[in-house]
Design an enzyme around this catalytic site. Structure first.
Site, PDB file in Angstrom:
ATOM      1  N   GLU A 166      42.641  35.126  34.683  1.00  0.00           N
ATOM      2  CA  GLU A 166      42.135  34.013  35.493  1.00  0.00           C
ATOM      3  C   GLU A 166      42.177  32.647  34.797  1.00  0.00           C
ATOM      4  O   GLU A 166      41.185  31.921  34.769  1.00  0.00           O
ATOM      5  CB  GLU A 166      40.709  34.335  35.975  1.00  0.00           C
ATOM      6  CG  GLU A 166      40.668  35.632  36.781  1.00  0.00           C
ATOM      7  CD  GLU A 166      39.258  36.115  37.125  1.00  0.00           C
ATOM      8  OE1 GLU A 166      38.294  35.381  36.890  1.00  0.00           O
ATOM      9  OE2 GLU A 166      39.138  37.248  37.642  1.00  0.00           O
ATOM     10  N   ASN A 207      46.720  38.285  34.388  1.00  0.00           N
ATOM     11  CA  ASN A 207      46.026  38.817  35.564  1.00  0.00           C
ATOM     12  C   ASN A 207      45.228  37.723  36.275  1.00  0.00           C
ATOM     13  O   ASN A 207      44.572  36.902  35.624  1.00  0.00           O
ATOM     14  CB  ASN A 207      45.057  39.922  35.073  1.00  0.00           C
ATOM     15  CG  ASN A 207      44.434  40.716  36.204  1.00  0.00           C
ATOM     16  OD1 ASN A 207      45.139  41.179  37.104  1.00  0.00           O
ATOM     17  ND2 ASN A 207      43.123  40.890  36.175  1.00  0.00           N
ATOM     18  N   HIS A 243      41.476  41.192  45.637  1.00  0.00           N
ATOM     19  CA  HIS A 243      40.146  41.322  46.247  1.00  0.00           C
ATOM     20  C   HIS A 243      40.265  40.674  47.627  1.00  0.00           C
ATOM     21  O   HIS A 243      40.176  39.457  47.752  1.00  0.00           O
ATOM     22  CB  HIS A 243      39.095  40.611  45.396  1.00  0.00           C
ATOM     23  CG  HIS A 243      38.926  41.216  44.044  1.00  0.00           C
ATOM     24  ND1 HIS A 243      38.403  42.475  43.867  1.00  0.00           N
ATOM     25  CD2 HIS A 243      39.230  40.764  42.803  1.00  0.00           C
ATOM     26  CE1 HIS A 243      38.377  42.763  42.565  1.00  0.00           C
ATOM     27  NE2 HIS A 243      38.880  41.736  41.905  1.00  0.00           N
ATOM     28  N   GLU A 273      43.240  45.099  41.024  1.00  0.00           N
ATOM     29  CA  GLU A 273      41.800  45.234  41.305  1.00  0.00           C
ATOM     30  C   GLU A 273      41.560  45.345  42.813  1.00  0.00           C
ATOM     31  O   GLU A 273      40.647  44.730  43.358  1.00  0.00           O
ATOM     32  CB  GLU A 273      41.021  44.038  40.730  1.00  0.00           C
ATOM     33  CG  GLU A 273      41.265  43.809  39.255  1.00  0.00           C
ATOM     34  CD  GLU A 273      40.434  42.680  38.660  1.00  0.00           C
ATOM     35  OE1 GLU A 273      39.489  42.205  39.322  1.00  0.00           O
ATOM     36  OE2 GLU A 273      40.736  42.262  37.523  1.00  0.00           O
ATOM     37  N   ASP A 275      40.460  45.743  46.379  1.00  0.00           N
ATOM     38  CA  ASP A 275      39.411  46.180  47.300  1.00  0.00           C
ATOM     39  C   ASP A 275      39.503  45.297  48.533  1.00  0.00           C
ATOM     40  O   ASP A 275      40.004  44.179  48.475  1.00  0.00           O
ATOM     41  CB  ASP A 275      38.001  46.223  46.691  1.00  0.00           C
ATOM     42  CG  ASP A 275      37.589  44.996  45.923  1.00  0.00           C
ATOM     43  OD1 ASP A 275      38.033  43.893  46.272  1.00  0.00           O
ATOM     44  OD2 ASP A 275      36.782  45.146  44.980  1.00  0.00           O
TER      45      ASP A 275
END
Ligand code: 9MR
Length: 748
Positions: A166, A207, A243, A273, A275
């Site tokens: 990030e 990432n 996400h 990641e 979701d």
């Protein structure tokens, strides 16, 4: 590049036993029930060289349901928190590997691959690191020691690392972190070099989130990573977190395009990641939307060999971070609170089954922004059935009144308002017009003077114009196929079909196209129509075969025609006799007035809910070295309190001249243009009530008559709950700020 599926050993051995091979390849014996069951995800994914993983904490392993599900379904793990800086180096020089060691031991016992997460981040750092005023040298040392120690500790055991996490903000700038403040952007490169020194065999990733598709952030990542690759920095891939929210639309075409550009750099892409959160009060529909997103992601992973890791951020909803962070949302994973499989699981599994059995027919949709045009083709998507389904198409506005001469503004929406969409099914174009009209007039002897819809289609040198008066079918024309139209009783919805005899399937075709909505209210001096609204600007000569746009039949294996099949008209800037005194200067009355109409923030419906929300128009002119413009804007609520300036009510102007750079000028309502790297002078003057903007941009030399600028202009509207509209005069995916999807402005 497409994943080439090699037949697995099992399938090869069974080839010839027709019918059997497929079944046996995706099922396995279940000792409990003594029958065959469908293989778990990891066994399927293995066969296409895809790792399927989950994030976890050591504590989760004590939950038998969690543990069993993990062992059964997954072959990769990412420590959700326990390898982060604050956990492993709580005091300077004091490293604590107890918990992550347990995870790595567990992974080895169960044949799972580990991705270490995350060496460098701005969150979950220890106090000593956060609270010291570091010099550049000291912090470099800290970074080096940390990475060398952690990666060194797991050398040969942790194959993948999220090295930097990030580092960019949502606008594509470097995130202001403790690393960046002291070390500048070089910390990214240093981190990769340190990790590589500690374990030359480790596979190293950058990432980030909100970086899956073509966004400001993913663009910045791409550029930075490209630079790292060019400099020989040891970076091997880019992870995108994913996400997501179940009811947000994100196009596979956009993710596909991003994967492709990363893979063109020779790098892999990981889904790191995943979701997909659902609103608490969304029922079955939420689960279905969620399943659709998971399915799309697995399709992309199965399609692109460069995507070789698919990791969800947890396993089941019991331990997910989502409800703690997003008020009103939850249920983001493939398994529920009790580790029962959700529709998302079934969707992912069935994609894997297709991939393993050779039944995988998916290809991502074409991203129209690749098209190199100054008005993008309208996007007609494949329909699952031979009727229009609003969820499968894009609605576009009727944006310009071509009867208005230079004044192309649409009338008040209380008088006439409409939107349209087109999809296709096999060889049929299937379209819909939705229309609200204060008064329907259908008694004129000249058919075109009635309230009607006209559809224009061009194939090569031939073109056809289909007209349907409100309440009636298309009038017959010499079209070698069947064309029918049906109005709802109240005249608000028109459904039409045009079947093309010479095609079996329209997929991949780019055709010349336009569509118009006519309105007669019986109130003009001549008794004729007062409006004929099109999605494109023009002079109402579609009936002569001119001024068509394009319609692209998007879908699997589809590629938009490299050469535009029709060229829609460009926008025009008037020649001014002098510098206008302001927005009221009478000379503007002679200018071209264009509507802001296409909401590029919504890729499913680009129209505005109601003109009462926001509406506006713009006029451009040039004089001497200057480009001048006026914007009129009606907004029920002006909002300028957002922290990010682009989130405020504003106007953005995008200009590129010749081979020069593209410049973006932004003026928040009531304020001058924000500073930019543009070297000429500029001004932006707003009326006190924010309804009018007068602006100027100085050019290095006067515009020549007939000269075309690459251009766009956008009107943003936020009513205090996030930006809802960014309205342009052309369709697009809101990436003009990248210098893409610009339209044309021609100097008179
Ligand atoms: O899931 C993690 C949660 O338990 C932590 O409290 C949080 C701290 O910010 O970090 C979460 O994981 C993040 C990951 O490390 C990086 N990408 C975003 C994830 C969700 O915030």
């Amino acid at each position: 590049m497409k994943r080439v599926l090699l037949p697995t050993l099992a399938a090869t051995a069974l080839l010839g036993c027709s019918g059997q091979a497929q079944q046996l390849d995706t099922t396995q014996a279940d000792p409990q029930s003594n029958s065959d069951v469908v293989m778990p995800l990891k066994t399927l994914a293995d066969q296409i060289n895809l790792a399927i993983g989950a994030a976890l904490e050591t504590g989760h392993l004590e939950d038998p349901q969690f543990r069993e599900t993990l062992i059964r379904e997954f072959n990769q793990i990412t420590p959700e928190n326990e390898m982060k800086f604050g956990y492993v180096q709580p005091q300077r020089g004091v490293f604590d590997f107890e918990k992550p060691d347990q995870l790595v031991d567990f992974a080895e016992e169960h044949d799972m691959v580990v991705k270490g997460h995350a060496l460098v981040w701005h969150i979950q750092n220890p106090k000593w690191l956060e609270e010291t005023e570091w010099t550049k040298d000291e912090l470099t040392k800290v970074l080096e020691e940390h990475i060398h120690t952690v990666v060194g500790h797991y050398k040969g055991r942790v194959l993948y690392w999220d090295v930097v996490n990030e580092a960019f903000d949502d606008q594509g700038g470097f995130r202001d972190t403790l690393w960046y403040r002291t070390l500048g952007e070089d910390y990214i490169e240093m981190a990769f070099r340190f990790a590589h020194e500690a374990d030359p065999d480790a596979i190293l990733f950058y990432n980030d989130y909100s970086s899956e598709g073509m966004t400001a952030k993913s663009n910045a990542i791409y550029r930075h990573v490209e630079m790292l690759v060019e400099r020989g920095v040891p970076i091997h891939g880019v992870g995108t977190q994913l996400h997501l929210t179940a009811d947000n639309s994100i196009a596979d075409s956009s993710i596909a395009r991003n994967i492709e550009r990363i893979s063109d750099l020779g790098l892999d892409m990981h889904f790191t990641e995943i979701d997909v959160r659902i609103r608490d009060n969304d029922g079955a529909m939420g689960l279905q939307d969620q399943a659709d997103k998971y399915e799309m992601l697995m399709k992309l992973a199965a399609y692109y060999p460069e995507v070789d890791m698919f990791t969800t951020w947890g396993i089941g909803d019991r331990y997910s971070w989502v409800p703690h962070w997003f008020n009103g949302y939850g249920r983001a994973l493939m398994f529920d609170e009790n580790f029962q499989e959700k529709p998302a699981y079934d969707a992912v599994q069935s994609v894997l089954i297709d991939a393993v059995t050779g039944n995988f027919a998916y290809e991502p949709m074409t991203d129209l922004s690749n098209a190199q045009r100054y008005v993008l083709p309208f996007n007609a998507k494949p329909l699952s059935q031979a009727r229009l389904n609003a969820d499968e198409v894009v609605f576009y506005p009727f944006a310009f009144n071509q009867l208005g001469g230079k004044d192309q503004r649409v009338p008040d929406t209380n008088v006439i308002d409409g939107k349209w969409a087109v999809g296709y099914h096999n060889n049929k174009l299937i379209g819909q017009v939705i229309r609200q009209d204060s008064k329907t007039v259908v008694n004129k002897s000249e058919s075109h003077e009635n309230d009607n819809v006209e559809v224009f289609v061009r194939l090569g040198e031939q073109f056809w114009q289909f007209r349907s008066i409100v309440g009636q079918d298309f009038a017959p024309i010499g079209f070698p196929g069947k064309a029918t139209g049906k109005w709802s009783k109240d005249g608000t919805t028109f459904d039409f079909e045009i079947a093309f005899n010479e095609f079996e399937d329209l997929v991949g075709e780019t055709i010349g196209f336009n569509i118009a909505l006519s309105d007669n209210d019986g109130d003009t001096a001549t008794g004729n129509r007062h409006a004929q609204l099109y999605p494109l600007t023009g002079t109402n000569i579609g009936w002569q075969g001119e001024e068509f746009g394009e319609l692209f039949m998007n879908g699997q294996n589809a590629v938009v025609s490299t050469i535009p099949v029709s060229t829609p008209p460009a926008f025009k800037a008037m020649k001014l006799s002098a510098k206008p005194a302001g927005a009221d200067s009478s000379e503007w009355q002679q200018g071209y007035r264009y509507t802001f109409a296409f909401n590029q923030l919504n890729q499913r419906d680009m129209t505005v809910d109601s003109q009462d929300d926001i509406s506006g128009d713009w006029t451009m002119g040039h004089h001497g070295n200057w480009l001048y413009g006026v914007v009129n804007r009606q907004d029920d609520k002006t909002f300028t309190d957002a922290q990010e300036s682009y989130e405020n009510d504003n106007i953005e102007i995008f200009v590129q001249r010749g081979e020069g750079d593209m410049y973006q000028f932004r003026t928040v309502v009531g304020e001058d243009f924000e500073p930019s790297r543009y070297s000429g002078e500029t001004f932006a003057q707003w009326s006190a009530d924010g309804s009018q903007l007068f602006f100027g941009i100085e050019m290095s030399e006067p515009l020549k008559s007939g000269e075309a600028l690459r251009w766009n202009i956008a009107l943003s509207d936020n009513d205090g709950e996030g930006r809802k509209y960014q309205l342009y005069s052309v369709p697009g995916s809101n990436i003009s700020y990248l210098g893409e999807e610009l339209t044309k402005l021609i100097a008179e």
